[in-house]
Motif scaffolding. Structure first.
Motif, mmCIF file in Angstrom:
data_model
loop_
_atom_site.group_PDB
_atom_site.id
_atom_site.type_symbol
_atom_site.label_atom_id
_atom_site.label_comp_id
_atom_site.label_asym_id
_atom_site.label_seq_id
_atom_site.Cartn_x
_atom_site.Cartn_y
_atom_site.Cartn_z
ATOM 1 N N CYS A 158 -5.024 6.597 -0.618
ATOM 2 C CA CYS A 158 -4.149 5.416 -0.734
ATOM 3 C C CYS A 158 -4.206 4.753 -1.973
ATOM 4 C CB CYS A 158 -4.260 4.508 0.616
ATOM 5 S SG CYS A 158 -6.003 3.870 0.439
ATOM 6 N N SER A 159 -3.311 3.847 -2.351
ATOM 7 C CA SER A 159 -3.197 2.916 -3.351
ATOM 8 C C SER A 159 -2.551 1.624 -3.121
ATOM 9 C CB SER A 159 -2.606 3.616 -4.715
ATOM 10 O OG SER A 159 -1.208 3.959 -4.415
ATOM 11 N N TRP B 216 0.698 4.796 0.933
ATOM 12 C CA TRP B 216 -0.148 5.657 1.861
ATOM 13 C C TRP B 216 -0.051 7.284 1.258
ATOM 14 C CZ3 TRP B 216 -3.526 2.925 4.594
ATOM 15 C CH2 TRP B 216 -3.215 1.521 4.823
ATOM 16 N N VAL C 216 0.905 -0.970 -0.107
ATOM 17 C CA VAL C 216 0.126 0.029 -0.220
ATOM 18 C C VAL C 216 0.987 1.197 -0.124
ATOM 19 C CG1 VAL C 216 -1.602 1.327 1.348
ATOM 20 C CG2 VAL C 216 -1.989 -1.241 1.281
ATOM 21 N N CYS D 236 -6.541 -0.151 3.158
ATOM 22 C CA CYS D 236 -7.015 0.887 1.968
ATOM 23 C C CYS D 236 -8.250 0.420 1.476
ATOM 24 C CB CYS D 236 -5.595 0.709 1.229
ATOM 25 S SG CYS D 236 -5.773 1.735 -0.245
ATOM 26 N N TYR E 147 -4.150 -0.057 9.759
ATOM 27 C CA TYR E 147 -4.605 0.791 8.561
ATOM 28 C C TYR E 147 -5.046 -0.049 7.454
ATOM 29 C CZ TYR E 147 -2.881 5.048 11.048
ATOM 30 O OH TYR E 147 -2.389 5.911 12.165
ATOM 31 N N TYR F 229 -9.329 4.678 -0.231
ATOM 32 C CA TYR F 229 -9.370 5.573 0.818
ATOM 33 C C TYR F 229 -8.693 4.940 2.111
ATOM 34 C CZ TYR F 229 -13.359 6.927 -1.733
ATOM 35 O OH TYR F 229 -13.976 7.368 -3.090
ATOM 36 N N ALA F 230 -7.740 5.646 2.745
ATOM 37 C CA ALA F 230 -7.086 5.159 4.177
ATOM 38 C C ALA F 230 -8.264 5.103 5.052
ATOM 39 C CB ALA F 230 -5.907 6.067 4.439
ATOM 40 N N THR G 2 -2.467 8.228 -4.695
ATOM 41 C CA THR G 2 -3.448 7.614 -5.504
ATOM 42 C C THR G 2 -2.842 6.939 -6.931
ATOM 43 O OG1 THR G 2 -3.993 9.692 -6.804
ATOM 44 C CG2 THR G 2 -5.127 8.853 -4.808
ATOM 45 N N LYS H 99 -7.087 2.290 -6.306
ATOM 46 C CA LYS H 99 -6.871 3.464 -5.415
ATOM 47 C C LYS H 99 -7.860 3.663 -4.656
ATOM 48 C CE LYS H 99 -8.235 6.829 -8.980
ATOM 49 N NZ LYS H 99 -9.344 7.509 -8.315
#
Length: 292
Positions: free
Chosen positions: A198-199, A115, A113, A148, A146, A131-132, A118, A129
């Motif tokens: 995030c991606s 962080w 990931v 993603c 965390y 969202y955290a 995108t 891609k």
């Protein structure tokens, strides 16, 4: 009887007398025999010399043949080495081709990931891609990691009216409490209270790891991205993990409202059990994600 003995005696005396005369006079027959023996010796020596000459010639011929054969063998060995080297090169090339082919078939690679971003590095594949997210910073339980989330969720069975045992909140940069500029000196922009993207990236290399306290990878590893080590605040109820927040972090459009959720704080050095030096009290820690 006496007459018979007398006759025998006369014959013996006559024979001895004749033998004595023969010994006192040189004999042509005896000289001829010595000459014949000498001639035989000379002839034998000549034959021996001729045989030795033939042996020497034969020896020279044998040595000449052996030298030729030696050169021929050396030439053959050289040709074999060159042939083997060429064949080994061809085999090696085929093996490498097979390995590459198998690697392509096996689709070797690994994912991580990224962080705060995108997009992925140039030679990576962007899997998705999003969202955290994670448990709220106020949760005493929940999850420490965390996650993603993708921009395209798919639902199974659900009950909107029933409260579940845990909740997932969006991730938010929390930099204003400790950095008046909202982290712009670190991330080139003010990120305070902005929602974090995030991606998920896929590198063609088989191993990937995050190294805290470094901006560059060690020898033999490829740098995917670098940034700053981040986690939840030490005084919050919810525990978190450390992640590597990209040094060129982005923000989600329309996510400037201060709604908290899963928070990102920069991590700094606290000396004591941590060795200082090489680390220095109060400095924010960097990080790098490397693959191999």
């Amino acid at each position: 009887m006496v007459a018979k003995v007398f006759c025998v005696t006369v014959v013996v005396v006559f024979f001895l007398s004749a033998r004595a005369e023969a010994d006192n006079e040189p004999s042509a027959c005896k000289l001829s025999t010595e000459e014949q023996l000498l001639d035989k010796v000379i002839r034998t020596e000549v034959k021996v010399e001729a045989m030795l000459s033939e042996i020497r010639k034969t020896e020279e011929n044998v040595l000449s043949v052996l030298e030729y054969r030696k050169q021929d063998v050396q030439k053959t060995l050289t040709e074999l080495k060159e042939t083997n080297a060429a064949e080994i090169g061809q085999i090696k090339g085929k093996m490498e081709s097979v390995v590459k082919g198998n690697s392509a078939k096996m689709d070797i690679g690994s994912s991580y990931v990224r962080w705060g971003r995108t997009t992925c590095p140039d030679d990576n594949e962007l899997v998705y891609k999003g969202y955290a997210a994670g448990s709220s910073y106020t949760s005493k339980g929940g999850a420490a990691n965390y996650i993603c989330l993708t921009e395209e969720p798919q639902w199974g069975f659900y009950e909107e009216s029933v409260a579940a045992g845990t909740q997932v909140h969006g991730g938010e940069y929390e930099l204003g409490d400790h950095h008046a500029d909202g982290g712009s000196k670190y991330f080139k922009k003010n990120l305070n209270d902005q929602d974090a993207p995030c991606s998920l990236c896929r590198t063609p290399r088989s191993s990937v790891t995050m190294i805290p306290g470094r901006l560059e990878c060690f020898s033999g590893w490829t740098k995917e991205y670098s940034g700053y080590l981040a986690a939840g605040a030490s005084g919050h109820a919810s525990a978190t993990e450390f992640i590597c927040l990209d040094s060129d972090a982005e923000m989600i459009s329309g996510g400037a409202a201060n709604r908290d959720g899963r928070l990102f704080y920069l991590a700094e050095v606290s000396c004591g059990s941590l060795q200082c030096p090489p680390y220095i009290e109060g400095r924010e820690l960097t990080c790098v994600v490397c693959s191999k």
